[in-house]
Design a protein around this motif. Structure first.
Motif, PDB file in Angstrom:
ATOM      1  N   THR A   1      55.207  45.631  45.563  1.00  0.00           N
ATOM      2  CA  THR A   1      54.313  46.788  45.670  1.00  0.00           C
ATOM      3  C   THR A   1      55.068  48.088  45.438  1.00  0.00           C
ATOM      4  OG1 THR A   1      52.929  45.549  47.226  1.00  0.00           O
ATOM      5  CG2 THR A   1      52.652  47.944  47.176  1.00  0.00           C
TER       6      THR A   1
ATOM      7  N   LEU B   1      50.365  36.167  40.632  1.00  0.00           N
ATOM      8  CA  LEU B   1      50.521  36.487  42.047  1.00  0.00           C
ATOM      9  C   LEU B   1      49.908  35.392  42.913  1.00  0.00           C
ATOM     10  CD1 LEU B   1      51.316  38.374  44.342  1.00  0.00           C
ATOM     11  CD2 LEU B   1      49.207  39.670  43.928  1.00  0.00           C
TER      12      LEU B   1
ATOM     13  N   GLU C   1      42.574  51.583  41.345  1.00  0.00           N
ATOM     14  CA  GLU C   1      43.115  50.243  41.142  1.00  0.00           C
ATOM     15  C   GLU C   1      44.261  49.991  42.105  1.00  0.00           C
ATOM     16  OE1 GLU C   1      45.310  47.600  37.642  1.00  0.00           O
ATOM     17  OE2 GLU C   1      44.747  49.688  37.270  1.00  0.00           O
TER      18      GLU C   1
ATOM     19  N   GLN D   1      50.477  40.094  39.365  1.00  0.00           N
ATOM     20  CA  GLN D   1      49.110  40.223  39.849  1.00  0.00           C
ATOM     21  C   GLN D   1      48.290  39.082  39.266  1.00  0.00           C
ATOM     22  OE1 GLN D   1      47.572  43.498  36.500  1.00  0.00           O
ATOM     23  NE2 GLN D   1      47.176  43.855  38.625  1.00  0.00           N
TER      24      GLN D   1
ATOM     25  N   LEU E   1      44.223  39.818  44.644  1.00  0.00           N
ATOM     26  CA  LEU E   1      45.363  39.568  43.770  1.00  0.00           C
ATOM     27  C   LEU E   1      45.693  40.764  42.885  1.00  0.00           C
ATOM     28  CD1 LEU E   1      44.545  35.880  42.764  1.00  0.00           C
ATOM     29  CD2 LEU E   1      46.014  36.702  44.616  1.00  0.00           C
ATOM     30  N   ALA E   2      45.241  41.956  43.308  1.00  0.00           N
ATOM     31  CA  ALA E   2      45.510  43.154  42.511  1.00  0.00           C
ATOM     32  C   ALA E   2      46.945  43.638  42.678  1.00  0.00           C
ATOM     33  CB  ALA E   2      44.536  44.264  42.892  1.00  0.00           C
ATOM     34  N   LEU E   3      47.515  43.460  43.877  1.00  0.00           N
ATOM     35  CA  LEU E   3      48.868  43.931  44.160  1.00  0.00           C
ATOM     36  C   LEU E   3      49.443  43.038  45.268  1.00  0.00           C
ATOM     37  CD1 LEU E   3      50.559  46.163  42.896  1.00  0.00           C
ATOM     38  CD2 LEU E   3      49.820  47.707  44.717  1.00  0.00           C
ATOM     39  N   ALA E   4      50.755  42.835  45.253  1.00  0.00           N
ATOM     40  CA  ALA E   4      51.370  41.776  46.058  1.00  0.00           C
ATOM     41  C   ALA E   4      51.241  41.974  47.560  1.00  0.00           C
ATOM     42  CB  ALA E   4      52.841  41.637  45.685  1.00  0.00           C
TER      43      ALA E   4
ATOM     44  N   LYS F   1      56.347  48.652  41.763  1.00  0.00           N
ATOM     45  CA  LYS F   1      55.407  49.226  40.794  1.00  0.00           C
ATOM     46  C   LYS F   1      55.463  50.750  40.834  1.00  0.00           C
ATOM     47  CE  LYS F   1      50.596  49.208  39.304  1.00  0.00           C
ATOM     48  NZ  LYS F   1      49.211  48.735  39.558  1.00  0.00           N
TER      49      LYS F   1
ATOM     50  N   GLN G   1      54.069  47.050  35.753  1.00  0.00           N
ATOM     51  CA  GLN G   1      53.190  46.168  36.506  1.00  0.00           C
ATOM     52  C   GLN G   1      53.975  45.003  37.098  1.00  0.00           C
ATOM     53  OE1 GLN G   1      49.703  46.471  37.250  1.00  0.00           O
ATOM     54  NE2 GLN G   1      50.522  44.961  38.677  1.00  0.00           N
TER      55      GLN G   1
END
Length: 381
Positions: free
Chosen positions: A66, A82, A380, A78, A2-5, A69, A75
């Motif tokens: 994505t 997300l 990240e 997330q 769930l850090a980035l879509a 960003k 941001q």
């Protein structure tokens, strides 16, 4: 995860691409063994809706959040937010199969509306006016989905199918706009010494002509005027592609797949023009755009962006090359096969479905570990 879509949405979309096409092919060909277990809205409508507003919408959301960003420095969703969007998407896919219709519509419409609002919020906070059109396109995709559900509620199947066709047209515009931005850049960065030529008249007209053609083909699929507009759009797309030196990308699969996807745009438009004049099936023309342009573009972008955003080299290995070959052959089987040997249409559809499933299964085989683990470079994202 769930850090980035791109992580959850690429994973969900690829899995759904395998399952949904496998199920639809089995239903269409009469191979589905559970006659009492079929989509609540009927197989054809389910297939038309889910591949546009389910599969393609998930990829578009994952890509835009994505890329957004990077474009804005802000941001995008997330963590729990997300995860919530992914859960709504998944619940909508289940409800679109099982019903009831009100629950399916609520979940399905909530997903695109929430994504569009979240993306617009990021753009507004960053003052990224250049990309407002992409947010507007997301809202338009949601509006077309509203039309689909309202039409189904009133039993207006023709209008529901028109809204799905319009959704295909909108994704074609996404490819035209975003492809026009990134494919020449990726090509120049990948192939040393390549010359990218741009024609100002073509660049100024290609989006408008393609939009006009997709609107005409949706609202008035038959007639000389529609055929003429579609042919003009096809010419503009072909001229644009002709300036990108596609033949020099053959040994670079990661970029060649995007050129192949873009080449299916003029092909699909020519076939739509032919069908408008009564020459050939409209379904075959639409599948040149869906399997060919959209399918190849999605597979190309979800490999490239996943590699880049998980800290890996932008290189296609044997698995990617095999997946690209499968999706390309799926387009050939679904489009060229019925044109040459229409009496074997069932065989061509079965072959295209198997090749499509293989392409996305190969993607999952290699990329599921990438999408569920931390970046290879420890950063990240």
């Amino acid at each position: 995860m769930l850090a980035l879509a791109f992580r959850p949405f690429y994973l969900l979309a690829a899995g759904f691409a395998v399952v949904a096409i496998g199920v639809w092919a089995a239903i269409y060909l009469g191979w589905w063994p559970w006659s009492g277990a079929q989509p609540a809205i009927g197989g054809m409508l389910w297939h038309a809706h889910e591949m546009v507003f389910g599969f393609a919408a998930a990829v578009v959301a994952g890509f835009l959040f994505t890329a957004g960003k990077n474009w804005t420095g802000q941001q995008t969703p997330q963590g729990w937010l997300l995860g919530g969007l992914a859960a709504v998407w998944l619940a909508a896919r289940v409800a679109m199969w099982t019903g009831p219709a009100p629950a399916a519509a609520l979940l399905d419409l909530a997903f695109l509306l929430l994504c569009a609002a979240a993306f617009l919020r990021v753009l507004v906070r960053a003052g990224s006016t250049r990309n407002y059109g992409l947010a507007a396109a997301l809202f338009l995709l949601w509006a077309l989905n509203v039309v689909f559900h309202l039409a189904m509620n009133r039993g207006a199947v023709h209008i529901a199918l028109q809204s799905a066709d319009a959704g295909i047209g909108l994704v074609v515009i996404f490819i035209t706009v975003i492809g026009g931005r990134v494919i020449p850049m990726f090509t120049a960065n990948t192939v040393p010494g390549i010359r990218i030529r741009r024609s100002t008249p073509v660049e100024r007209s290609v989006v408008a002509l393609t939009l006009a053609a997709m609107i005409a083909c949706t609202l008035a699929p038959r007639g000389m005027a529609t055929a003429a507009i579609a042919l003009l759009a096809a010419l503009a797309q072909a001229l644009r592609l002709g300036g990108w030196s596609s033949w020099r990308t053959v040994r670079k699969p990661l970029i060649a797949i995007l050129h192949l996807a873009y080449a299916c745009l003029p092909l699909g438009l020519v076939l739509l023009a032919a069908s408008a004049l009564g020459w050939g099936e409209r379904s075959t023309a639409l599948h040149a755009l869906t399997v060919g342009a959209i399918g190849c573009a999605i597979l190309g972008m979800i490999t490239r962006t996943a590699l880049g955003h998980t800290g890996r080299k932008l290189e296609a290995g044997a698995v990617e090359s095999a997946a690209y070959a499968c999706i390309g052959l799926a387009a050939v089987a679904r489009v060229i096969g019925p044109l040459l040997l229409p009496q074997y249409k069932a065989f061509w559809i079965a072959s295209a479905a198997a090749l499509w499933m293989a392409a996305f299964a190969l993607y999952l085989l290699k990329y599921a570990p990438y999408l569920t683990r931390r970046r290879a470079d420890g950063r990240e994202g």
